[in-house]
Write an enzyme that holds these catalytic residues in place. Sequence first.
Site, PDB file in Angstrom:
ATOM      1  N   TRP A 143       0.880  -1.176   0.000  1.00 33.12           N
ATOM      2  CA  TRP A 143       0.000   0.000   0.000  1.00 33.12           C
ATOM      3  C   TRP A 143       0.912   1.219   0.000  1.00 33.12           C
ATOM      4  O   TRP A 143       1.820   1.303   0.827  1.00 33.12           O
ATOM      5  CB  TRP A 143      -0.856  -0.038   1.260  1.00 33.12           C
ATOM      6  CG  TRP A 143      -1.838   1.072   1.397  1.00 33.12           C
ATOM      7  CD1 TRP A 143      -2.732   1.502   0.468  1.00 33.12           C
ATOM      8  CD2 TRP A 143      -2.057   1.875   2.564  1.00 33.12           C
ATOM      9  NE1 TRP A 143      -3.491   2.531   0.978  1.00 33.12           N
ATOM     10  CE2 TRP A 143      -3.090   2.781   2.260  1.00 33.12           C
ATOM     11  CE3 TRP A 143      -1.472   1.929   3.835  1.00 33.12           C
ATOM     12  CZ2 TRP A 143      -3.569   3.710   3.181  1.00 33.12           C
ATOM     13  CZ3 TRP A 143      -1.937   2.848   4.744  1.00 33.12           C
ATOM     14  CH2 TRP A 143      -2.980   3.735   4.418  1.00 33.12           C
ATOM     15  N   ASP A 225      -0.328  -4.842   9.914  1.00 36.36           N
ATOM     16  CA  ASP A 225      -1.348  -3.929   9.406  1.00 36.36           C
ATOM     17  C   ASP A 225      -2.546  -4.787   9.018  1.00 36.36           C
ATOM     18  O   ASP A 225      -2.462  -5.599   8.095  1.00 36.36           O
ATOM     19  CB  ASP A 225      -0.812  -3.166   8.191  1.00 36.36           C
ATOM     20  CG  ASP A 225      -1.845  -2.188   7.639  1.00 36.36           C
ATOM     21  OD1 ASP A 225      -2.947  -2.085   8.209  1.00 36.36           O
ATOM     22  OD2 ASP A 225      -1.546  -1.527   6.623  1.00 36.36           O
ATOM     23  N   LYS A 261     -13.054  -0.983   6.149  1.00 35.13           N
ATOM     24  CA  LYS A 261     -13.573  -1.911   5.136  1.00 35.13           C
ATOM     25  C   LYS A 261     -14.565  -2.883   5.743  1.00 35.13           C
ATOM     26  O   LYS A 261     -15.651  -3.077   5.213  1.00 35.13           O
ATOM     27  CB  LYS A 261     -12.429  -2.706   4.503  1.00 35.13           C
ATOM     28  CG  LYS A 261     -11.129  -1.954   4.359  1.00 35.13           C
ATOM     29  CD  LYS A 261     -11.057  -1.093   3.126  1.00 35.13           C
ATOM     30  CE  LYS A 261      -9.851  -0.165   3.232  1.00 35.13           C
ATOM     31  NZ  LYS A 261      -9.507   0.493   2.000  1.00 35.13           N
TER      32      LYS A 261
HETATM   33  C1  LIG Z   1      -3.027  -2.076   3.609  1.00 38.22           C
HETATM   34  C2  LIG Z   1      -3.801  -0.924   4.152  1.00 38.22           C
HETATM   35  N1  LIG Z   1      -3.490  -0.440   5.344  1.00 38.22           N
HETATM   36  C3  LIG Z   1      -4.163   0.581   5.885  1.00 38.22           C
HETATM   37  C4  LIG Z   1      -5.196   1.193   5.218  1.00 38.22           C
HETATM   38  C5  LIG Z   1      -5.846   2.385   5.869  1.00 38.22           C
HETATM   39  O1  LIG Z   1      -7.158   2.269   6.194  1.00 38.22           O
HETATM   40  P1  LIG Z   1      -7.959   3.493   6.786  1.00 38.22           P
HETATM   41  O2  LIG Z   1      -8.786   4.024   5.663  1.00 38.22           O
HETATM   42  O3  LIG Z   1      -8.755   2.896   7.874  1.00 38.22           O
HETATM   43  O4  LIG Z   1      -7.008   4.508   7.287  1.00 38.22           O
HETATM   44  C6  LIG Z   1      -5.567   0.732   3.949  1.00 38.22           C
HETATM   45  C7  LIG Z   1      -6.642   1.383   3.201  1.00 38.22           C
HETATM   46  O5  LIG Z   1      -6.755   1.324   2.013  1.00 38.22           O
HETATM   47  C8  LIG Z   1      -4.847  -0.353   3.413  1.00 38.22           C
HETATM   48  O6  LIG Z   1      -5.140  -0.836   2.204  1.00 38.22           O
END
Ligand SMILES: Cc1ncc(COP(=O)(O)O)c(C=O)c1O
Length: 415
Positions: A143, A225, A261
Site C-alpha cells: 500500500w 497492518d 472496510k
Molecule cells: C493495507 C492498508 N493499510 C491501511 C489502510 C488504511 O485504512 P484506513 O482508511 O482505515 O485509514 C488501507 C486502506 O486502504 C490499506 O489498504
Amino acid sequence: LADTAMSLFHEVPQAAPVAVFKLSQDFNNDQFPNKVNLGVGAYRTDEGKPWVLPVVKKVEKIIVNDDTLNHEYLPILGLPEFRSSASMIALGDDSPAIHDNRVGAVQCLGGTGALKMGAEFLRRFYNGNNNTNTPVYVSAPTWENHNAVFSNAGFEDVRPYKYWDAENRGLDLAGFLGDLEGCPEHSIFVLHACAHNPTGTDPTREQWMQIAEVMMRRRLFAFFDSAYQGFASGDLDKDAWAVRYFVSLGFEMFCAQSFSKNFGLYNERVGNLTIVARDANNLKRVLSQMEKIVRTTWSNPPSQGARVVAVTLNSPVLFTEWKENVKTMADRVLLMRAQLKARLQSLGTPGTWEHITDQIGMFSFTGLNPNQVEYMVKEKHVYLMASGRINMCGLTTRNIDYVAESIHEAVTRIQ
Ligand SMILES: Cc1ncc(COP(=O)(O)O)c(C=O)c1O
Ligand SMILES: *[C@@H]1O[C@H](CO)[C@@H](O)[C@H](O)[C@H]1NC(C)=O
Ligand SMILES: *[C@@H]1O[C@H](CO)[C@@H](O)[C@H](O)[C@H]1NC(C)=O
C-alpha cells in the site's frame, strides 16, 4: 502595498496528487456511459453502489435514540468500551496475553492513524533508542502510504523487502526469508495481516511459521497492518490467524486495525492500535507515552464510529449479524473472481488467469503492464491502478462482460 510583495508561499512546490484519488476524479469526470471504476479500495454492491452495512444502520439508530450519550470529549486514548471490549476480532476473546494484562490499545483515526501513532512511538522509544536510523521494511509492493507514514514519522531508512514474484504470480518466500535473514537485528517489519494490498497473496500458515521463526531468532519487530480482516476468507478468526500466532509465540508487537472496510465505516475513521508488551508494567509506560503523542496530534478521537463498533461487538446478536454482513461482502468478491476468470478463459485471453481466483481479499494484481493499463483507462474507460491492481468489488454482473472483453483487447493488442 501587500499586492506588490511576493507571497510567503511562493516557493511551495506543487505536490503530486494521490494516485488513487486522482483516478476516482478522472473517473467522475468521464462522460462515457459504460465507464467502470476498479480503483479505490472500497466495497460496492452488485449495483455498483456503496453499502451501509444493515447492522451499522441498526446500531446508528440505537445510538441516536440513546439519551444517555453526549458529545463530551473522549479520553485521549479513546472510548473505553472500544479499547477494551473483549478482543472479539484481532486477538480473539480467549487470548492469554489479554488475561496477563499485557495488551493495550489506542483508538486511532482509521488504520492510517493507527500506523501513524505506532510509527511515531517506535521512532521515539523502540528498543531504548532514537530510531531515526532503524530500518523499517515494507513489502515490495505495498500500500503506497506505508512508505510515507513511516518516513514522515522520522524514519530515514524505509526499505522494501521481497514479497511478490511477478513471474510466478505468487509469494517470493525465499526472497522474503532472505531479507529477514540479511537485515540488521531489531529492524521493523510491516506485515500485512491478511488480504495483502495490492497483490491479494498471503503467506500460508506454514510460511508464516517460517517467517515468525526467523523474526524471533533475529529479534525483528512485527508491526501488523490489519485493514481487511474478514475479506480474505469471509471468516474473522481465519483472517486473524497470523496475528494470533505471533502473539502466541510471545512477540512484543503492534497491530494496526482498520474498521473502514469490514464495517464499511470509511469516513468515520475508526482504527485501533494494539500493543502487545512483555508485561503489564511495560505496557503501562508505553500507554503513558502514547497518550502524549495522541495529545499533540488529534488530542482525542471522535466517538461515532467507535461507538458503532463497540455496540456491535458487545452484543452477541449484533456481532453475529455483523459477521453475516462481512460474509456477504466477501462472498460477492469470490463470485466476481470466479466469473472474471471464467470469462477470460472462455474468451481465450492469452496467459493464465488462475491467479484471479488464487488471490484473496479485495484486490487482484492482474499482471497487466502499464501500457495495457493505459489502454484500459484511455480507450476502454475502465479505471485501474498503474500497477495493474483492480478492486474486485468494482465488478458487477452488469459490467463484468465489458471488463473481461476490455482486458482481452488490452492483452491481445498492447505489448
Ligand atoms: C493495507 C492498508 N493499510 C491501511 C489502510 C488504511 O485504512 P484506513 O482508511 O482505515 O485509514 C488501507 C486502506 O486502504 C490499506 O489498504
Ligand atoms: C482494540 O484493541 C484491544 C487490544 O487488542 C482489544 O482488546 C479491543 O477489543 C480492540 N477493540 C476493537 C473494537 O476491536
Ligand atoms: C536522533 O538521530 C538523528 C540522526 O542521527 C539526529 O539528527 C537527532 O538529533 C537525534 N535526536 C535525538 C533526540 O537524539
